[in-house]
Design an enzyme around this catalytic site. Structure first.
Site, PDB file in Angstrom:
ATOM      1  N   ASN A 108      41.120 -19.824 -15.538  1.00 45.19           N
ATOM      2  CA  ASN A 108      39.919 -20.569 -14.627  1.00 45.19           C
ATOM      3  C   ASN A 108      38.756 -20.443 -15.705  1.00 45.19           C
ATOM      4  OD1 ASN A 108      41.652 -21.498 -12.634  1.00 45.19           O
ATOM      5  ND2 ASN A 108      41.096 -19.577 -11.381  1.00 45.19           N
ATOM      6  N   PRO A 151      -4.498  12.596  -4.474  1.00 46.09           N
ATOM      7  CA  PRO A 151      -3.999  11.106  -4.600  1.00 46.09           C
ATOM      8  C   PRO A 151      -4.910   9.948  -4.637  1.00 46.09           C
ATOM      9  CG  PRO A 151      -2.462  12.573  -3.330  1.00 46.09           C
ATOM     10  CD  PRO A 151      -3.811  13.381  -3.340  1.00 46.09           C
ATOM     11  N   ASN A 152      -6.066  10.120  -3.606  1.00 45.52           N
ATOM     12  CA  ASN A 152      -6.811   9.054  -3.636  1.00 45.52           C
ATOM     13  C   ASN A 152      -8.005   9.265  -4.410  1.00 45.52           C
ATOM     14  OD1 ASN A 152      -5.578   9.725  -0.706  1.00 45.52           O
ATOM     15  ND2 ASN A 152      -6.055   7.760  -0.903  1.00 45.52           N
ATOM     16  N   GLU A 161      31.415 -20.529 -13.815  1.00 47.78           N
ATOM     17  CA  GLU A 161      31.131 -20.229 -12.338  1.00 47.78           C
ATOM     18  C   GLU A 161      30.311 -19.077 -11.892  1.00 47.78           C
ATOM     19  OE1 GLU A 161      36.063 -21.921 -11.568  1.00 47.78           O
ATOM     20  OE2 GLU A 161      35.550 -19.561 -11.136  1.00 47.78           O
ATOM     21  N   SER A 218      44.809 -17.136 -11.355  1.00 49.83           N
ATOM     22  CA  SER A 218      45.550 -17.298  -9.920  1.00 49.83           C
ATOM     23  C   SER A 218      46.352 -16.021  -9.549  1.00 49.83           C
ATOM     24  CB  SER A 218      46.347 -18.660 -10.016  1.00 49.83           C
ATOM     25  OG  SER A 218      46.899 -18.815  -8.728  1.00 49.83           O
ATOM     26  N   THR A 235       0.856  -1.358  -0.146  1.00 52.11           N
ATOM     27  CA  THR A 235       0.040   0.054  -0.037  1.00 52.11           C
ATOM     28  C   THR A 235       0.768   1.324  -0.244  1.00 52.11           C
ATOM     29  OG1 THR A 235      -1.838  -1.295   1.043  1.00 52.11           O
ATOM     30  CG2 THR A 235      -1.821   1.209   1.324  1.00 52.11           C
ATOM     31  N   LYS A 281      47.733 -19.525 -15.223  1.00 50.41           N
ATOM     32  CA  LYS A 281      46.394 -20.178 -15.004  1.00 50.41           C
ATOM     33  C   LYS A 281      45.124 -19.658 -15.408  1.00 50.41           C
ATOM     34  CE  LYS A 281      44.646 -23.239 -11.259  1.00 50.41           C
ATOM     35  NZ  LYS A 281      43.140 -22.790 -11.140  1.00 50.41           N
ATOM     36  N   HIS A 299      27.290 -41.023 -15.771  1.00 53.76           N
ATOM     37  CA  HIS A 299      27.981 -41.365 -14.355  1.00 53.76           C
ATOM     38  C   HIS A 299      29.434 -40.983 -14.235  1.00 53.76           C
ATOM     39  CE1 HIS A 299      24.541 -43.903 -13.349  1.00 53.76           C
ATOM     40  NE2 HIS A 299      24.473 -44.327 -14.716  1.00 53.76           N
ATOM     41  N   ASN A 318      -4.901  -3.423  -3.082  1.00 53.07           N
ATOM     42  CA  ASN A 318      -5.179  -4.712  -3.107  1.00 53.07           C
ATOM     43  C   ASN A 318      -5.216  -5.434  -4.661  1.00 53.07           C
ATOM     44  OD1 ASN A 318      -4.808  -4.437  -0.682  1.00 53.07           O
ATOM     45  ND2 ASN A 318      -7.109  -5.020   0.024  1.00 53.07           N
TER      46      ASN A 318
END
Length: 466
Positions: A320, A124-125, A325, A312, A97, A318, A182, A135
């Site tokens: 990654n 406003p109202n 990720e 790294s 609200t 290196k 697997h 609602n």
């Protein structure tokens, strides 16, 4: 500060704020997270206020001059021009609200600025909120804003990823590699076939997002306080839905049952489930790609991932799989947000769910992060992937699972014995089969052709993998 008044009395409000006393009370009451409701939700609130003003004017309930002012400011909100004037925290009244009144007050005061008159031109109202209740407005905004973001943000991102995956599948259709089930060696397939599976997953993810948009098509607007439609025109909800459909290009309709549309948020729970499913698919793809790119010497190394940054602070050279990720983390986040929405969906007590702002935050945050993560993953990972065809060939030649193709020719038990001896001795399947005189060389070579195993329909009868 200036002094504003509402039904509870006077309130000091910052001079430069377009909102009034009711919003300021909420700002003071809910200093919780520092996170206001998402900008796309506020934009959707502007769209709904625009449509409500148009509908009320068309029904002869709102003077054209007032309607034009409301519409003008509402479209400014929809365009994101006034977002800074919506400071109310996510953790507020469960019906939001405070945010609905925030919009009503901003529209009224901004209209006063535009009109350039001494006295306020809108209440406003009575004017801005005519025929509405928080609602039915907030559930409507929730559906409209989430549907728009799915359509404009997530669905295009998924489509672009699918296209890139399909491009890779086509380019790699002739690279034979070992399959894995697997996490263990299985029969061969092509890298193109593997990536075609990823592309199909993403296409299905896009279809799930499309279904989520359609699920959000029913709107609560017109139900007002508890679903009965008190203080609004019987045609109001349908007219607002039609106007929103025209404006967004999506299909919206008034709810078939307004008591369900306000008392329950099952549609949002379903959307959260679709987002969780999309996140699950993307997680699988991100994991597979980083596994396939593992190495470069002691891993699978069938793919070469784009080097986007040093991997790294201590190991020079290196690289990654940072994009995979990143995507996995976003997907974990989205699934957590989806779980929050599912739990929030239970809190529909009687005629109203009272977790609407939290649902809005979770759904919009999910779409925002997921859409952006998919775009970055597509551009900075998938588009730059390279296949190591030689590595794929080596892995196939070393695999013992080519023995599967011998099942129809020498039987499962004999094939198992050959595989065990090959594994124990380091010799090839071919050497052992010929030594045992189980097959002649020509038949054996045809059966052990890994390329033919990727197209079992083209093999001789009885020579396919079981």
């Amino acid at each position: 500060m200036r002094t504003e008044r509402d039904s509870m009395g006077e309130m000091a409000v910052p001079d430069d704020a377009l909102y009034g006393a009711s919003t300021q009370r909420a700002v003071l009451n809910f200093p919780i997270s520092g996170h206001p409701l998402p900008a796309p939700f506020i934009a959707g609130l502007g769209l709904v206020k625009w449509a409500c003003a148009r509908a009320n004017e068309d029904l002869g309930l709102l003077a054209p001059a007032k309607s034009r002012l409301i519409q003008q400011v509402a479209l400014e909100i929809a365009a994101g021009q006034l977002t800074t004037h919506f400071p109310v925290d996510v953790f507020q009244t469960g019906s939001a609200t405070s945010t609905n009144m925030n919009a009503n007050e901003v529209i009224a005061r901004r209209a006063h600025q535009l009109a350039g008159t001494a006295a306020p031109v809108l209440h406003p109202n009575d004017d801005v909120n005519l025929g509405q209740s928080s609602n039915d407005v907030i559930p409507t905004v929730l559906h409209v804003s989430v549907a728009v973001e799915l359509d404009r943000h997530l669905i295009p991102a998924l489509a672009a990823l699918a296209v890139e995956l399909e491009r890779k599948a086509g380019a790699w259709r002739d690279i034979v590699k070992i399959g894995r089930t697997h996490l263990m060696d299985a029969t061969p397939l092509t890298l193109g076939q593997e990536f075609s599976g990823y592309a199909a997953q993403v296409r299905k993810a896009g279809e799930r997002a499309q279904r989520a948009v359609s699920v959000l098509g029913e709107l609560a607007i017109g139900g007002t306080a508890v679903g009965t439609g008190i203080n609004t025109h019987p045609e109001f909800g349908a007219r607002v839905a039609g106007l929103l459909s025209e404006r967004t290009g999506l299909t919206f309709r008034a709810a078939a049952n307004h008591f369900e549309a306000q008392g329950a948020r099952d549609d949002c729970v379903e959307v959260a489930g679709q987002l969780a499913a999309i996140a699950a698919a993307l997680t699988k793809i991100a994991h597979d790609i980083r596994w396939l790119g593992s190495g470069p010497r002691a891993g699978l190394a069938e793919l070469r991932l784009p080097a986007t940054q040093p991997g790294s602070s201590i190991m020079p050279g290196k690289v990654n799989p940072v994009m995979s990720e990143m995507l996995v983390q976003v997907c974990l986040y989205v699934q957590g947000l989806a779980q929050t929405v599912q739990l929030a969906g239970r809190d529909g007590h009687f005629e109203l769910n009272v977790t609407l702002p939290l649902m809005a935050h979770c759904l919009h945050e999910s779409i925002r992060c997921l859409g952006q993560a998919v775009r970055v993953f597509t551009e900075r990972c998938v588009a730059g992937l390279e296949a190591d065809a030689e590595r794929c060939r080596e892995q196939v030649e070393r695999s013992l699972m080519l023995v599967t193709a011998l099942n129809p020719l020498i039987g499962y038990d004999a094939a198992a014995a050959v595989a065990k001896e090959a594994h124990a001795t380091g010799r090839t399947l071919r050497e052992i089969v010929l030594e045992r005189r189980l097959l002649d060389a020509a038949t054996l070579d045809a059966a052990l052709d890994p390329r033919a195993m990727t197209r079992p329909g083209t093999r001789a009868p009885g020579a396919g993998a079981g």
